[in-house]
Design a protein around this motif. Structure first.
Motif, PDB file in Angstrom:
ATOM      1  N   PRO A  81      -3.167 -10.754   8.779  1.00 21.03           N
ATOM      2  CA  PRO A  81      -2.144  -9.707   8.781  1.00 21.03           C
ATOM      3  C   PRO A  81      -2.048  -9.001   7.426  1.00 21.03           C
ATOM      4  O   PRO A  81      -0.973  -8.614   6.992  1.00 21.03           O
ATOM      5  N   TRP A  82      -3.183  -8.845   6.741  1.00 23.49           N
ATOM      6  CA  TRP A  82      -3.201  -8.202   5.442  1.00 23.49           C
ATOM      7  C   TRP A  82      -3.668  -6.756   5.584  1.00 23.49           C
ATOM      8  O   TRP A  82      -4.648  -6.471   6.269  1.00 23.49           O
ATOM      9  N   SER A  83      -3.000  -5.879   4.895  1.00 26.22           N
ATOM     10  CA  SER A  83      -3.386  -4.477   4.810  1.00 26.22           C
ATOM     11  C   SER A  83      -3.049  -4.034   3.396  1.00 26.22           C
ATOM     12  O   SER A  83      -2.033  -4.462   2.836  1.00 26.22           O
ATOM     13  N   PHE A  84      -3.901  -3.197   2.809  1.00 24.03           N
ATOM     14  CA  PHE A  84      -3.631  -2.748   1.450  1.00 24.03           C
ATOM     15  C   PHE A  84      -4.278  -1.398   1.183  1.00 24.03           C
ATOM     16  O   PHE A  84      -5.245  -1.020   1.832  1.00 24.03           O
ATOM     17  N   SER A  85      -3.720  -0.696   0.234  1.00 17.49           N
ATOM     18  CA  SER A  85      -4.299   0.533  -0.279  1.00 17.49           C
ATOM     19  C   SER A  85      -5.178   0.146  -1.464  1.00 17.49           C
ATOM     20  O   SER A  85      -4.722  -0.573  -2.365  1.00 17.49           O
ATOM     21  N   GLN A  86      -6.395   0.629  -1.480  1.00 20.11           N
ATOM     22  CA  GLN A  86      -7.286   0.314  -2.589  1.00 20.11           C
ATOM     23  C   GLN A  86      -6.711   0.844  -3.909  1.00 20.11           C
ATOM     24  O   GLN A  86      -6.763   0.158  -4.933  1.00 20.11           O
ATOM     25  N   GLN A  87      -6.143   2.044  -3.869  1.00 19.14           N
ATOM     26  CA  GLN A  87      -5.565   2.628  -5.085  1.00 19.14           C
ATOM     27  C   GLN A  87      -4.367   1.819  -5.579  1.00 19.14           C
ATOM     28  O   GLN A  87      -4.229   1.558  -6.778  1.00 19.14           O
ATOM     29  N   VAL A  88      -3.519   1.418  -4.659  1.00 23.61           N
ATOM     30  CA  VAL A  88      -2.332   0.644  -5.037  1.00 23.61           C
ATOM     31  C   VAL A  88      -2.743  -0.733  -5.553  1.00 23.61           C
ATOM     32  O   VAL A  88      -2.193  -1.215  -6.559  1.00 23.61           O
ATOM     33  N   LEU A  89      -3.706  -1.379  -4.907  1.00 22.76           N
ATOM     34  CA  LEU A  89      -4.173  -2.694  -5.355  1.00 22.76           C
ATOM     35  C   LEU A  89      -4.711  -2.611  -6.782  1.00 22.76           C
ATOM     36  O   LEU A  89      -4.384  -3.458  -7.625  1.00 22.76           O
ATOM     37  N   ALA A  90      -5.515  -1.593  -7.056  1.00 17.05           N
ATOM     38  CA  ALA A  90      -6.058  -1.418  -8.409  1.00 17.05           C
ATOM     39  C   ALA A  90      -4.934  -1.249  -9.425  1.00 17.05           C
ATOM     40  O   ALA A  90      -4.986  -1.819 -10.524  1.00 17.05           O
ATOM     41  N   ALA A  91      -3.911  -0.486  -9.069  1.00 11.93           N
ATOM     42  CA  ALA A  91      -2.775  -0.263  -9.981  1.00 11.93           C
ATOM     43  C   ALA A  91      -1.953  -1.539 -10.154  1.00 11.93           C
ATOM     44  O   ALA A  91      -1.570  -1.886 -11.283  1.00 11.93           O
ATOM     45  N   GLN A  92      -1.680  -2.244  -9.051  1.00 12.32           N
ATOM     46  CA  GLN A  92      -0.871  -3.466  -9.121  1.00 12.32           C
ATOM     47  C   GLN A  92      -1.503  -4.521 -10.027  1.00 12.32           C
ATOM     48  O   GLN A  92      -0.811  -5.223 -10.757  1.00 12.32           O
ATOM     49  N   LEU A  93      -2.831  -4.634  -9.949  1.00 11.67           N
ATOM     50  CA  LEU A  93      -3.539  -5.649 -10.730  1.00 11.67           C
ATOM     51  C   LEU A  93      -4.038  -5.109 -12.071  1.00 11.67           C
ATOM     52  O   LEU A  93      -4.692  -5.831 -12.818  1.00 11.67           O
ATOM     53  N   LYS A  94      -3.745  -3.820 -12.346  1.00  8.27           N
ATOM     54  CA  LYS A  94      -4.163  -3.170 -13.599  1.00  8.27           C
ATOM     55  C   LYS A  94      -5.675  -3.284 -13.800  1.00  8.27           C
ATOM     56  O   LYS A  94      -6.153  -3.616 -14.899  1.00  8.27           O
ATOM     57  N   LEU A  95      -6.412  -2.998 -12.720  1.00 13.71           N
ATOM     58  CA  LEU A  95      -7.871  -3.096 -12.777  1.00 13.71           C
ATOM     59  C   LEU A  95      -8.465  -1.873 -13.464  1.00 13.71           C
ATOM     60  O   LEU A  95      -8.011  -0.749 -13.261  1.00 13.71           O
TER      61      LEU A  95
END
Length: 185
Positions: A81-95
């Motif tokens: 049940p996982w869904s994510f935005s690639q852009q948001v994930l990069a920002a959240q993890l400060k990649l």
């Protein structure tokens, strides 16, 4: 003061996540296997790994191989049940950089680097060097990809989603198979 870079790689399936860091020889170090069901999201699992190995002060480049389609910014896992935005994930993890690819596309990228002793021929045909190669196998679904020489000494990887195709019968035999599979008359 320059910030060191680290290259984080992960194989994300429906059951487990394998996360590691590549060294200068492209070997994986600090490999950790996490159970997906222990985390509410991919971000939470990756954050756990980043904190576990004290990577917050590094510039993190991440390549995630995931068992689902990855063509759009929003990625929805097939069997989680996982869904994510690639852009948001990069920002959240400060990649510093994030690349998300299908898991079988990742396998396809690796095939040209295999030695002959690491390959197994299926069938009795003759191997034709520098010809397209199909990659197919079970996992979270039916994974597919292919590679083809590009004429310049490199390989072009073509992703596929064999588990996300439909069956459209085109003749009586295929229709009979459809009826057998669906238990309809």
């Amino acid at each position: 003061m320059t910030t060191q870079e680290v290259n984080l790689v992960a194989d994300i399936g429906g059951t487990n996540i394998r996360i590691g860091i590549t060294n200068a020889k492209l070997q994986i170090e600090h490999l950790m296997v996490l159970e997906c069901r222990q985390y509410q999201s991919l971000c939470e699992a990756l954050r756990f790994y980043i904190e576990r190995f004290n990577l917050n002060s590094y510039r993190i480049n991440a390549c995630l191989a995931i068992a689902c389609p990855t063509d759009n910014d929003i990625v929805s896992m097939t069997n989680l049940p996982w869904s994510f935005s690639q852009q948001v994930l990069a920002a959240q993890l400060k990649l510093n950089q994030l690349i998300v690819i299908n898991d079988y596309t990742a396998i396809a990228h690796a095939v040209p680097a295999l030695s002959d002793s690491q390959k197994y021929q299926v069938g009795s045909g003759q191997v034709v060097e520098n010809s397209p190669i199909a990659i197919c196998g079970p996992g979270t679904g039916l994974g597919t990809a292919s590679i083809s020489p590009n004429g310049c000494g490199q390989w072009l990887t073509i992703n596929g989603e064999g588990g996300h195709v439909d069956y459209a019968p085109t003749d009586e035999v295929e229709l009979a198979i459809f009826h057998f599979l669906t238990n309809t008359n």
